[in-house]
Design a protein around this motif. Sequence first.
Motif, mmCIF file in Angstrom:
data_model
loop_
_atom_site.group_PDB
_atom_site.id
_atom_site.type_symbol
_atom_site.label_atom_id
_atom_site.label_comp_id
_atom_site.label_asym_id
_atom_site.label_seq_id
_atom_site.Cartn_x
_atom_site.Cartn_y
_atom_site.Cartn_z
ATOM 1 N N UNK A 30 4.906 0.410 1.356
ATOM 2 C CA UNK A 30 4.800 -0.386 2.303
ATOM 3 C C UNK A 30 4.167 -1.860 1.913
ATOM 4 N N UNK A 31 5.208 -3.068 1.987
ATOM 5 C CA UNK A 31 5.517 -4.244 1.604
ATOM 6 C C UNK A 31 4.018 -4.612 2.328
ATOM 7 N N UNK A 32 2.896 -5.941 2.087
ATOM 8 C CA UNK A 32 2.428 -7.004 2.951
ATOM 9 C C UNK A 32 2.714 -8.307 2.680
ATOM 10 N N UNK A 50 -3.479 0.632 -3.206
ATOM 11 C CA UNK A 50 -2.751 -0.704 -3.219
ATOM 12 C C UNK A 50 -2.278 -0.639 -4.727
ATOM 13 N N UNK A 51 -0.497 -1.143 -4.577
ATOM 14 C CA UNK A 51 0.321 -1.034 -5.184
ATOM 15 C C UNK A 51 0.826 -2.424 -5.917
ATOM 16 N N UNK A 52 1.403 -2.721 -6.593
ATOM 17 C CA UNK A 52 1.865 -3.610 -6.983
ATOM 18 C C UNK A 52 3.698 -2.848 -7.403
ATOM 19 N N UNK A 53 4.657 -3.910 -6.588
ATOM 20 C CA UNK A 53 5.746 -3.743 -6.863
ATOM 21 C C UNK A 53 6.355 -5.028 -7.993
ATOM 22 N N UNK A 54 7.138 -4.559 -8.382
ATOM 23 C CA UNK A 54 8.283 -5.727 -9.383
ATOM 24 C C UNK A 54 9.663 -6.544 -8.292
ATOM 25 N N UNK A 109 4.200 -12.803 -3.866
ATOM 26 C CA UNK A 109 4.223 -13.876 -4.385
ATOM 27 C C UNK A 109 5.354 -15.306 -4.226
ATOM 28 N N UNK A 110 6.216 -14.445 -4.200
ATOM 29 C CA UNK A 110 7.744 -15.803 -4.010
ATOM 30 C C UNK A 110 8.031 -16.176 -5.475
ATOM 31 N N UNK A 111 9.153 -16.751 -5.701
ATOM 32 C CA UNK A 111 9.099 -16.959 -7.106
ATOM 33 C C UNK A 111 8.392 -17.108 -7.863
ATOM 34 N N UNK A 112 8.187 -16.755 -9.422
ATOM 35 C CA UNK A 112 6.713 -16.781 -10.348
ATOM 36 C C UNK A 112 7.474 -17.487 -11.660
ATOM 37 N N UNK A 113 6.589 -18.381 -12.254
ATOM 38 C CA UNK A 113 6.833 -19.273 -13.531
ATOM 39 C C UNK A 113 5.857 -19.291 -14.324
ATOM 40 N N UNK A 114 6.456 -19.406 -15.310
ATOM 41 C CA UNK A 114 5.991 -19.667 -16.704
ATOM 42 C C UNK A 114 3.876 -20.121 -16.707
ATOM 43 N N UNK A 115 3.865 -20.190 -15.488
ATOM 44 C CA UNK A 115 2.700 -21.055 -15.359
ATOM 45 C C UNK A 115 1.885 -20.424 -14.575
ATOM 46 N N UNK A 116 0.192 -19.693 -15.447
ATOM 47 C CA UNK A 116 -0.382 -19.061 -14.350
ATOM 48 C C UNK A 116 -0.987 -19.414 -12.829
ATOM 49 N N UNK A 117 -0.548 -18.507 -11.848
ATOM 50 C CA UNK A 117 -0.637 -18.964 -11.078
ATOM 51 C C UNK A 117 -1.879 -17.838 -9.701
ATOM 52 N N UNK A 118 -2.654 -17.897 -9.502
ATOM 53 C CA UNK A 118 -4.335 -17.260 -8.264
ATOM 54 C C UNK A 118 -3.119 -16.874 -7.344
ATOM 55 N N UNK A 119 -3.901 -15.505 -6.607
ATOM 56 C CA UNK A 119 -3.468 -15.072 -5.276
ATOM 57 C C UNK A 119 -4.802 -14.258 -4.620
ATOM 58 N N UNK A 120 -3.859 -14.483 -3.798
ATOM 59 C CA UNK A 120 -5.180 -13.992 -2.505
ATOM 60 C C UNK A 120 -3.796 -12.968 -1.116
ATOM 61 N N UNK A 121 -4.093 -11.741 -1.070
ATOM 62 C CA UNK A 121 -3.478 -10.649 -0.508
ATOM 63 C C UNK A 121 -4.824 -9.906 0.645
ATOM 64 N N UNK A 152 0.935 -1.330 -0.239
ATOM 65 C CA UNK A 152 -0.143 -0.252 0.162
ATOM 66 C C UNK A 152 0.892 1.037 0.459
ATOM 67 N N UNK A 153 0.469 2.042 -0.452
ATOM 68 C CA UNK A 153 1.353 3.424 -0.378
ATOM 69 C C UNK A 153 -0.077 4.722 -0.022
ATOM 70 N N UNK A 154 0.510 6.027 0.301
ATOM 71 C CA UNK A 154 0.431 7.008 1.187
ATOM 72 C C UNK A 154 -0.099 7.656 0.423
ATOM 73 N N UNK A 155 1.002 7.933 -0.921
ATOM 74 C CA UNK A 155 1.071 8.650 -1.639
ATOM 75 C C UNK A 155 1.559 8.133 -2.877
ATOM 76 N N UNK A 156 0.242 7.837 -4.002
ATOM 77 C CA UNK A 156 0.720 6.816 -5.511
ATOM 78 C C UNK A 156 1.602 7.347 -6.627
ATOM 79 N N UNK A 157 2.463 8.942 -6.034
ATOM 80 C CA UNK A 157 3.644 10.037 -6.515
ATOM 81 C C UNK A 157 4.525 9.454 -6.003
ATOM 82 N N UNK A 158 4.497 9.017 -4.940
ATOM 83 C CA UNK A 158 6.333 8.953 -4.380
ATOM 84 C C UNK A 158 5.732 7.533 -3.330
ATOM 85 N N UNK A 159 7.025 6.731 -4.228
ATOM 86 C CA UNK A 159 7.158 5.747 -3.925
ATOM 87 C C UNK A 159 7.843 4.900 -3.470
#
Length: 202
Positions: free
Chosen positions: A39-41, A68-72, A44-56, A28-35
């Motif tokens: 704050x991580x929640x 809400x934000x995604x960080x690679x 996914x762990x290491x991804x594979x080439x197989x599509x996987x479903x996640x719930x957080x 999550x972020x308090x300011x979407x313009x400021x990386x």
Amino acid sequence: MENLDELRIKFDARLNNISCPSSIIVGVMSDPTDAGTFVPISSTGDLTMTNKKFKVKLEDVTDNYNYIAFKMEAATTQQKQAIVDNVTVEPIPSCEDPDDLTVEAITGHTATFSWTDNGGADAWQIYVATDNTLPQELVPENLHDVTTNPGTVSGLAPQTSYYAWVRGNCGDPVVYSVWSDPVSFTTGVACPQLINLTVSEV
């Protein structure tokens, strides 16, 4: 978006390039313009080439963190490549749906299933059918009530392809979760019962 701690996010993810190992951190972020406010929640762990479903679940989110934000993240400096799809944000249900339904043992007439319970259920229903889509009106004969995990379903036809789903029962009065994703399996050969066995010589 307010009251994030009452919500959960569901999404699918996979790698886009096997040569570029990556994971995705949900936060999550308090300011979407400021990386720097990220704050991580959960990861996914290491991804594979197989599509996987996640719930957080977005629990214990600090006030004013309304984005809400995604960080690679990658283990190397290589280009990060991953695909995120089917993103849904919804209230955390009072009875959460089970995950990771698997078939542990199969015979000609039975199948034993296990799953991860996320909502504190102490009873479950397993729906087993030859069709890969849950009908709007469930067939009573295909519903199997179990009180253990793993749970076993009997009365199946041998050498038949089936699909199965599980849902939790979280209380009295009955509160059901939504159904899990399906798992497929095929029953084995049923050994015929021996009839009129005789001993001709000992």
